[in-house]
Design an enzyme around this catalytic site. Structure first.
Site: not given
Length: 263
Positions: A185, A164
């Site tokens: 995350y 990501s």
């Protein structure tokens, strides 16, 4: 001689990476966390290219329902249960697929866990953070270890880690230096990129290509389009691109839409 990659831009069907002239092609792929979203769409795109796709999810029923969505056009999509947090689950499926398919060419580590998007590093619940890392980093790591023996036997081995921009220093909107939110995350995805680099360095002389991809902000939940999220097929195209890279293509990189990103 290698053909140049043909990269389809947003609005087309996706990125495409033709194989070497006169060469073979990856025939089999396994995708983790593929019952919905980017994983499901990546399965669709690879199946359309004629690959046998092992579509996995923790719940076999969900994997089966997703596979039925892709039935038709002669697609060979096989639903299987796989819990990336469980080494025994990964080893069991690897043994099953060796008997069923004889081998594996492509592994896509797509399964992901999320934390509170408002979470900061200073206030994070570290037990919750540990659970996210069990999927996002160690899940990809243990599944790779389980399936790497088969990928080593492939003439066109590929490992694709779905990372990501949140784990990148170079992402201007959502990256590591743009704010303190989504800490667990983001850090887990940065760690996944580090794993990609180490695996690629280890396997550089084997012909196996190991890369991370960033699908970009993708509309995997209701309302995300209003945030500027792109359609799921556009995000999944980066996964399919890395899974079908030309022999001798890049390894150890981090890519979005076929273009390298810093991390």
């Amino acid at each position: 001689m290698l053909r140049r990659w043909r990269i389809r831009r947003p609005g087309d069907r996706g990125l495409e990476a033709p194989l070497a002239d006169g060469g073979g092609a990856p025939k089999t792929a396994l995708i983790t966390g593929a019952s919905h979203g980017i994983g499901l769409e990546a399965a669709r795109q690879l199946a359309r290219r004629g690959m046998t796709v092992v579509l996995t999810a923790r719940d076999l029923g969900k994997a089966g329902a997703a596979a039925r969505e892709l039935d038709g056009d002669g697609s060979d999509v096989r639903p299987k249960a796989l819990d990336v947090r469980d080494a025994a689950s990964a080893r069991s499926l690897a043994a099953e697929l060796r008997g069923e398919l004889g081998g594996l060419d492509v592994l896509v580590n797509n399964a992901a866990a999320y934390a509170d998007w408002s979470e900061t590093a200073s206030a994070a619940d570290l037990e919750a953070a540990r659970a996210v890392f069990e999927t996002n980093l160690f899940g990809a790591w243990r599944v790779t270890q389980a399936f790497l023996p088969m990928i080593r036997e492939s003439a066109h081995g590929r490992i694709v880690n779905v990372a990501s921009g949140a784990g990148s220093h170079g992402e201007p909107q959502f990256g590591l230096t743009t704010g303190g939110g989504a800490a667990t995350y983001a850090i887990s995805k940065a760690a996944l990129n580090a794993l990609t680099s180490k695996l690629a360095a280890e396997l550089r002389d084997t012909g196996i290509l190991v890369n991370s991809v960033d699908p970009g902000l993708t509309a995997t939940a209701p309302g995300m389009e209003a945030m500027g999220a792109r359609p799921i097929p556009d995000g999944a195209a980066s996964v399919a691109w890395a899974a079908t890279l030309t022999d001798g293509g890049p390894t150890g990189g981090f890519f979005r839409d076929g273009e390298p990103l810093p991390w």
